[in-house]
Structure formats: structure tokens, C-alpha cells
Motif scaffolding. Structure first.
Motif, PDB file in Angstrom:
ATOM      1  N   ASN A  61      -6.590 -39.143  25.140  1.00  0.00           N
ATOM      2  CA  ASN A  61      -7.177 -40.437  24.721  1.00  0.00           C
ATOM      3  C   ASN A  61      -7.382 -41.161  26.266  1.00  0.00           C
ATOM      4  OD1 ASN A  61      -4.767 -41.239  25.670  1.00  0.00           O
ATOM      5  ND2 ASN A  61      -4.343 -42.283  23.811  1.00  0.00           N
ATOM      6  N   GLY A  62      -7.132 -40.315  27.405  1.00  0.00           N
ATOM      7  CA  GLY A  62      -7.252 -41.092  28.573  1.00  0.00           C
ATOM      8  C   GLY A  62      -6.191 -41.991  29.461  1.00  0.00           C
ATOM      9  N   PHE A 289     -21.156 -40.019  25.314  1.00  0.00           N
ATOM     10  CA  PHE A 289     -20.774 -41.052  26.023  1.00  0.00           C
ATOM     11  C   PHE A 289     -20.002 -41.822  24.816  1.00  0.00           C
ATOM     12  CE2 PHE A 289     -21.619 -45.639  26.250  1.00  0.00           C
ATOM     13  CZ  PHE A 289     -21.370 -45.906  27.829  1.00  0.00           C
ATOM     14  N   PHE A 293     -16.351 -42.855  26.358  1.00  0.00           N
ATOM     15  CA  PHE A 293     -16.407 -44.100  26.710  1.00  0.00           C
ATOM     16  C   PHE A 293     -16.541 -45.208  25.689  1.00  0.00           C
ATOM     17  CE2 PHE A 293     -18.040 -41.415  30.048  1.00  0.00           C
ATOM     18  CZ  PHE A 293     -17.007 -41.382  30.811  1.00  0.00           C
ATOM     19  N   GLY A 294     -16.656 -44.759  24.729  1.00  0.00           N
ATOM     20  CA  GLY A 294     -16.679 -45.874  23.401  1.00  0.00           C
ATOM     21  C   GLY A 294     -15.204 -46.094  22.877  1.00  0.00           C
ATOM     22  N   ASP A 295     -15.051 -46.873  21.697  1.00  0.00           N
ATOM     23  CA  ASP A 295     -13.843 -47.007  21.165  1.00  0.00           C
ATOM     24  C   ASP A 295     -12.981 -45.924  20.586  1.00  0.00           C
ATOM     25  OD1 ASP A 295     -15.346 -46.775  19.157  1.00  0.00           O
ATOM     26  OD2 ASP A 295     -15.049 -48.815  18.017  1.00  0.00           O
ATOM     27  N   GLN A 296     -13.664 -44.690  20.575  1.00  0.00           N
ATOM     28  CA  GLN A 296     -13.029 -43.612  20.228  1.00  0.00           C
ATOM     29  C   GLN A 296     -12.090 -42.876  20.983  1.00  0.00           C
ATOM     30  OE1 GLN A 296     -15.080 -40.809  17.496  1.00  0.00           O
ATOM     31  NE2 GLN A 296     -17.012 -42.267  17.474  1.00  0.00           N
ATOM     32  N   ARG A 297     -12.447 -42.945  22.278  1.00  0.00           N
ATOM     33  CA  ARG A 297     -11.528 -42.315  23.519  1.00  0.00           C
ATOM     34  C   ARG A 297     -11.285 -41.071  23.025  1.00  0.00           C
ATOM     35  NH1 ARG A 297     -10.009 -46.270  26.853  1.00  0.00           N
ATOM     36  NH2 ARG A 297      -8.505 -44.768  27.433  1.00  0.00           N
ATOM     37  N   GLN A 298     -11.986 -40.330  22.885  1.00  0.00           N
ATOM     38  CA  GLN A 298     -11.670 -38.736  22.618  1.00  0.00           C
ATOM     39  C   GLN A 298     -12.479 -37.900  23.674  1.00  0.00           C
ATOM     40  OE1 GLN A 298     -11.799 -36.998  18.591  1.00  0.00           O
ATOM     41  NE2 GLN A 298     -12.354 -39.149  17.687  1.00  0.00           N
ATOM     42  N   LEU A 299     -11.621 -38.142  25.070  1.00  0.00           N
ATOM     43  CA  LEU A 299     -12.178 -37.511  26.105  1.00  0.00           C
ATOM     44  C   LEU A 299     -12.313 -35.764  26.122  1.00  0.00           C
ATOM     45  CD1 LEU A 299     -10.386 -39.847  28.404  1.00  0.00           C
ATOM     46  CD2 LEU A 299     -12.608 -39.435  28.556  1.00  0.00           C
TER      47      LEU A 299
END
Lengths: 328, 420
Positions: A61-62, A289, A293-299
Motif C-alpha cells: 500500500n506504499g 493511475f 495513486f487513487g484511494d485504493q493504494r494498490q501499488l
């Protein structure tokens, strides 16, 4: 005294080694010149590419630690999932996979239509420009304008043009073609949104393609045309038998860059429609994207999707290159 | 202190200045926007150890950060006196890690905060808000021969009002930021659904134990379908995002605008006359289980202290100062945004707009009782489907089974439906 020759010999040896070193260095000086670039690429290019490949096999999730050197993956923010990310959006999770394939379909449509549109408009434009006896530089300047104008401003201008009470609908109405208007706006209707976006993409790709074709046209030997005309060739034959085959290398470049842009670009969609209406302009780049970088944060998922997209672009480009080369 | 809300900076700076005068410690407030940039900034700063001492973040996002040891635990710091300062339903419901959240996380393989324990606290809310408010243009309603002083009691009445307005004035009935797929789902569908079904059924449907083909949700889908079918949306609605929608409403391009506690201030800043605006909560459909929709505040932004903070005790003191009723009154008056803290309903202290908002809010609402977990996958199908009503690509009868299928698959991947 005995030591002297040894010293001389040693000097000679050292001098010889020095000379040989300099000779070798001179012979391989090319490597020295590319060393700074190679170092920069290794750190900022190669490392990030490897990082991205590895990341695609993890869920992250970063926030927690995830690094390659030294390797670290801090649970529960990071976990190894193997091919789980790929499986999820390719086929396993029905909703995600449906939206991924739908977005890829849009990319493919954009890739085909924008590339064909760009070539079909740029080539005649370049031929006309090449024949223009006067004012060629003015025409070139005019054609180049879309390229030098800031993208974000252009996107907003086009958005205004496409609005329900925008320029396009107003012009259609004033020409008595009101029945052609898009009442919900050209970007707001499912049947017009993607074509409207593709018009903007073609519009922004044509200048560079025109300049490339123009440069290509100016390298074609005039004697070929003169000989063909003497043999009775008509303008269509001149275009089809001489100009088009000799411009293959340029076309290859245009096609590959256009497909690459069509598959990897998402900025215009982000700014003009955000994938709407109802997902009709969603592209894979925008999904990446949103995942990253959205609210999902699944890099990890974003990385996996990026690699699938890369693979698709790579295969299509390779296929193109092969076909174009064999025909050339 | 970092935030992503640029228009909050003057309010936060005013509080920071007051803190400096009281405690002698200077707090610098920095803003990074838009949202994606802020998220990326925090991600990279967390990796490089460069986070600020105090961080603003979306409420409920604190658990992911806390799980990676980025935040200072505040469990023992937020005492009863401090807790009493918050609006009911903000800190007590969302600031403390609940058993329900723990259970959901334990079942979900993808949950990234499995190491958080029930009862732990890592942040305090300072901004609250809620959607579900409808704003009406008094003049347009009057022009259509309707009484603007009698807001619709049901969604059906509201629909009829919109039809009348369209027929008599030509002005479209409704505008809101439909381009953002969340808006129709969270601002219109959910309030209509929770009142139509009641909390228990609403939770069962979302939590995988019920179906979207339930008549109570079908009625909601039908209502939204009617709005589209009767052409009551402002033209170009699918191209219209939240702020442009509010701007269009302030320019008289639609009779009603669906928004939230944050909308009124924006409308006034666009030059709209406060006397020309009526507001009411989204009215329930006829035959709904809940006859009115009570709207209670929901925490939107939390403040938290990062683990690497050099002076954690001062940072915690600042959080206490920031979320005190006095300082939040300053913030409310300067920004026009609703604090998550009980501020006095005094126009002198918080401004007249804020007083109106405070009076419109209840202490409880069906949403504060709800334990529905809206998963991303069915949410995506629902949001897209609601937009497809406008593009005339689907109907409620076609959409509901698709949402059910997505919901079933998503809960299946999480080990089965969520228990009541």
C-alpha cells in the motif's frame, strides 16, 4: 651500474604499459563517453524497472517498507502474492477483470483509429506542403501550433468545444444541422465520447507526423518521379508505387510512436472525462493511475497492470516493425 | 503540519499562531494538492523518513499508516474530557479501532492493518461533514408556481416538483457532480436506500446477505432511472464534476443541487444569495422504513502525530489545542467548514452559515448505526450502472442482478458474507 639497465628496462616497461593503456583507453573511449549516461540509466532506469517487476508480485500500500537493496517487505502493509495481482485483474475477480479488458479494448480502438487517422491526414498534408512553392515556413508554423501549445490548456479548450452549449453544437445548429448535435455534450454521451477524444488525439498527433513525412519526402530522389512520369505513371501510381514505399521507415516510426502513445497515455482521459461517461473512455493507463495513486493504494496491482500493458505494446510494436520492414 | 486542503491553510495557520502565543512553539502549515499528489508525497516521505510532525489525512486512512508504525499511538492520551469535545459519531465511532473493523480485517486477506488491536487510537478528527443535503433555487421553484417554503416530504414529491419545474420553466431539475462516479452512489443512492430499506436490510444487502433485487433497493434504482428517463438532469451532467455542478446551480442552470455540509459555503462564495437557497435532507421514498433522513456528522479529516516526531508531547498538545472548541470555532469561521468538534452555535463565533449547518445535523442517523461494508467491486458496478441510466444503456431490472453477482463474488473472495 647493474641496476641501471634494470631501471631503464623497468622504465621502458612502465612506459610501454602506459602507452598500451592509453592506446586501449583511446580505442575504447566511446565507453567512457557513455559511462555517465549508463550510470544514470542503471540507477534511475534499470533499477526502477527491476523494482517495478518485483513489485508486481507483491501487495503493497506504499506505507510500509518495500525495498530491493536490501530486500525488505513489511507485513501486513506488504505481502508476497506471486501472480495473484495478475490473476486478479486478468481473469479471477470478475468485476476487476471485466473493467480491465473493457479498458484495454478502448486502448486498442484508440491505437487503431488514431494511428490510421494520423497517417491518413499527415501524409496528404506533408505532400501538399512539399509542393507548396511559397510560404512553406508559414504553413509549417501553423501545422506545428498544436504541438507547441500546452497540453492541459488544449484539453480544457476541447472540453469547452464539446460541451452541450459548446462551439461544436452551436456551429452545427447554425448550419442547420441541429439533428447532429450531442445534447448531453460530445464527451457526455456513450456513443460520442470515445470518438470525440480520438479526434483530439489525432489533432495533436498530426503535426509531428506531418513534419516527419515532410522530412522523408525531401529525401526522395526527384529522378524517380521524372522517370515514372516519362513511363506514363499517373499521380496515384506515383504516390502508391514511389512515395508510399519509400516513406515506409517514416511510417514505421509514426505507427509505433502513435500506438505507444495510445496505449500508455491517460492524461487526456484523466483531464477530459476521467474515464466516463459510465466507463466509455476508461483506458488501462487511467486504471493504473487510479490503483497506484487513487484511494485504493494498490501499488503492486498498478505495477502488474503496467507490465501487462508494456507487453501488449511491445508485441504490437514488434509485429508492426516486422511487417513494415518486410514490406520495405 | 501537512494538509492537502489549500483553503484550510489560513484557518490552521491562525490556530498555529494562537498555539505559538500560548506555548511558544511555532508550527508551520504546508499544503500539497491535489489529492493524488498529497498521497504520493506521504508515500515517498514515509519511505525516506521525512514525514512532518503532524499530519492531516482522510479519516479511516490512519489505520494503514498506523499498521506500518508511522504514527504515534494516542490511546492513553485522548482522555474522557478530550473525547467529550468531539461531535457524537465522529471520534467515538471512527477514531477508535472497533471490534467490527477488527473482525472484517481478520477475514480479509487483503487487509493491510491486521496488527491493529481493538481500542487503539492513532488520530483525532478535526473536520466533519456529511452529504445528503439538497439545495433548491427558491426563485426557480416559485417561477414554476410551486411553494419554495414547503420542501418535498418524499422523493416522489421531489420528482414531481422537478417534472413541474422542467415543464413550466424549461429549467432542468437536478445537478450534482455526476462525472465523479461516487457522487450518485454515495450522495443519492445510499441515503434513499438506507431510508427505503431500513438499516438492517441495507446492511444485509451490502454485506452479502441480501440482494439488490429487494423491492426496497429496486424502488431507489427506479427513482434514479426516472430522473434520467424524464430528462431531469442538467444537459451534459456526465461531464459535470462536483464544483462545476455547484457553479451551474449558482448560475440558475438547475432547480436543485445535491451536495453536503460543504456545499452551502461554496454556493455563497459563488455569489449566490443566501435568501434564494432552500435546503433539506434527501427525502425518503414513499413507503420507506425510515420516514425522514436524519443526518449526523461523519469525520472527514483526522490529525495525527508521526512516530519520528522529535517532540511528541508538544505535538500531542497541539492536537489537543487544535481540536479544542475555541480553536475549532476560529477554524469554522475562517473556512466555513464543519469542525468535528462541538462548537457553539453562535453566529458571532462561527459565522451564520455554520449555525445553519449545525442546526441541520442530528446526533444520530441511520448511517451512524449502519455496519454496511461497501466493497469496491460491487460499488464499481453500481456506480457505472447509475451512470448508464443516463446514457440509456441499462435498466434497474438489468442492473440489480449484476450488482448482486459482483457483490457475491467479492464477498466470496473474502471468505463469505459479513456477519450481522
Amino acid at each position: 651500474m647493474q641496476a641501471r639497465p634494470a631501471i631503464v628496462a623497468g622504465d621502458g616497461l612502465a612506459s610501454g604499459q602506459r602507452k598500451s593503456f592509453w592506446r586501449r583507453l583511446k580505442a575504447n573511449s566511446g565507453f567512457l563517453f557513455i559511462l555517465p549516461a549508463a550510470l544514470i540509466f542503471t540507477v534511475f532506469g534499470f533499477y526502477t524497472v527491476v523494482y517495478s517487476i518485483v513489485l508486481s508480485f507483491f501487495r503493497w500500500n506504499g506505507f510500509g517498507k518495500f525495498s530491493l537493496l536490501p530486500f525488505s517487505c513489511q507485513y501486513p502493509a506488504c505481502a508476497f502474492v506471486g501472480l495473484g495481482n495478475f490473476r486478479e485483474f486478468l481473469y479471477q475477480e470478475p468485476t476487476r477483470s471485466r473493467y480491465f479488458w473493457w479498458a484495454l479494448e478502448h486502448n486498442i480502438i484508440i491505437g487503431i483509429v488514431v494511428t490510421a487517422g494520423t497517417v491518413l491526414i499527415a501524409l496528404p498534408l506533408a505532400i501538399a506542403l512539399n509542393r507548396a512553392a511559397r510560404g512553406q515556413s508559414v504553413y509549417r508554423l501553423l501545422i506545428m501550433l498544436p504541438m507547441v501549445t500546452a497540453g492541459i490548456a488544449i484539453y480544457y479548450v476541447w472540453t469547452f468545444i464539446y460541451e452541450p452549449d459548446g462551439l461544436l453544437n452551436t456551429v452545427l445548429n447554425s448550419l442547420g444541422l441541429g439533428f447532429l448535435q450531442a445534447k448531453q455534450g460530445w464527451l457526455g454521451q456513450s456513443n460520442t465520447a470515445l470518438p470525440a477524444l480520438m479526434v483530439v488525439l489525432v489533432w495533436s498527433a498530426v503535426p509531428m507526423a506531418t513534419i516527419l513525412y515532410l522530412a522523408g519526402l525531401q529525401t526522395i530522389d526527384r529522378d524517380l518521379y521524372e522517370a515514372a512520369i516519362m513511363d506514363g505513371a499517373n499521380p496515384w501510381q506515383l504516390l502508391w508505387r514511389i512515395t508510399w514505399p519509400l516513406l515506409y521507415p517514416v511510417t514505421v516510426i509514426i505507427v509505433i510512436t502513435s500506438i505507444n502513445a495510445a496505449f500508455q497515455g491517460y492524461e487526456m482521459v484523466y483531464l477530459m472525462t476521467y474515464g466516463g461517461p459510465a466507463g466509455h473512455t476508461e483506458v488501462v493507463g487511467l486504471q493504473i493511475f487510479k490503483y497506484g495513486f487513487g484511494d485504493q493504494r494498490q501499488l503492486g496491482m498498478a505495477s502488474a497492470m503496467s507490465w501487462v500493458l508494456f507487453l501488449a505494446v511491445f508485441v504490437v510494436s514488434l509485429f508492426n516493425l516486422r511487417i513494415m520492414r518486410s514490406r520495405a | 503540519m501537512w494538509t492537502w486542503k489549500v483553503f484550510h491553510v489560513p484557518g490552521l495557520e491562525a490556530i498555529a499562531k494562537n498555539f505559538e502565543e500560548t506555548e511558544g512553539v511555532k508550527i508551520t502549515v504546508s499544503a500539497f494538492n491535489p489529492d493524488e499528489v498529497y498521497r504520493t508525497k506521504i508515500t515517498t516521505s514515509a519511505q525516506s523518513g521525512d514525514l512532518p510532525d503532524v499530519l492531516s489525512y482522510w479519516s479511516q486512512g490512519q489505520w494503514e499508516m498506523a499498521a506500518t508504525d508511522l504514527l504515534l499511538e494516542l490511546t492513553d492520551q485522548v482522555d474522557e474530557a478530550w473525547q467529550n469535545d468531539f461531535l457524537p459519531g465522529t471520534f467515538d465511532k471512527y477514531g477508535i479501532f472497533s471490534q467490527d473493523k477488527f473482525d472484517s480485517c481478520a477475514k480479509d486477506d487483503k487487509c493491510t492493518f491486521k496488527n491493529i488491536s481493538v481500542g487503539q487510537v492513532f488520530s483525532v478528527p478535526y473536520l466533519a461533514g456529511q452529504a445528503y443535503f439538497v439545495f433548491g433555487n427558491r426563485q426557480i421553484i416559485s417561477d414554476a408556481g410551486l411553494d419554495p417554503n414547503t420542501p418535498p416530504k418524499t422523493a416522489d414529491e421531489w420528482l414531481e416538483m422537478m417534472k413541474t419545474i422542467k415543464a413550466k420553466t424549461g429549467v432542468p431539475g437536478l445537478v450534482t457532480g455526476v462525472q465523479n462516479p461516487d457522487v450518485m452512489h454515495f450522495w443519492i443512492f445510499n441515503p434513499l436506500a438506507i431510508t427505503s430499506c431500513g438499516v438492517e436490510t441495507y446492511d444485509a444487502i451490502y454485506n452479502g446477505r441480501g440482494t439488490f433485487t429487494n423491492p426496497c433497493t429496486m424502488r431507489v434504482l427506479d427513482w434514479l432511472y426516472q430522473v434520467a428517463k424524464e430528462d431531469l438532469w442538467m444537459p451534459g451532467i456526465l461531464q459535470t464534476n462536483i464544483d462545476p455542478a455547484d457553479v451551474a446551480f449558482s448560475q440558475g442552470k438547475a432547480a436543485f443541487d445535491v451536495g453536503g455540509t460543504y456545499t452551502l459555503g461554496f454556493l455563497l462564495s459563488q455569489g449566490m444569495d443566501a435568501n434564494n437557497i432552500i435546503s433539506f435532507a434527501v427525502p425518503p421514498l414513499e413507503g420507506s422504513v425510515e420516514k425522514t433522513l436524519k443526518v449526523s456528522p461523519f469525520p472527514l479529516i483526522d490529525a495525527m502525530v508521526t512516530k519520528d516526531c522529535k517532540k511528541p508531547e508538544v505535538a500531542v498538545k497541539f492536537l489537543r489545542f487544535l481540536t479544542s472548541p475555541e480553536q475549532m470555532s476560529v477554524f469554522a469561521k475562517m473556512t466555513g467548514d464543519l469542525p468535528a468538534v462541538k462548537v457553539p452555535a453562535d453566529p458571532e463565533k462561527v459565522g451564520s452559515t455554520m449555525v445553519g449547518l449545525l442546526n441541520a445535523l442530528s446526533e444520530t442517523s441511520p448511517f451512524s448505526e449502519s455496519k454496511a461494508e461497501i466493497l469496491q467491486e460491487p460499488g464499481l458496478v453500481l456506480k457505472t450502472g447509475l451512470q448508464q441510466f443516463i446514457t440509456a444503456e441499462t435498466t434497474p431490472e438489468e442492473l440489480a442482478p449484476k450488482i448482486d453477482a459482483a457483490n457475491e463474488a467479492a464477498w466470496g473472495a473474502r471468505g463469505g458474507p459479513k456477519n450481522p
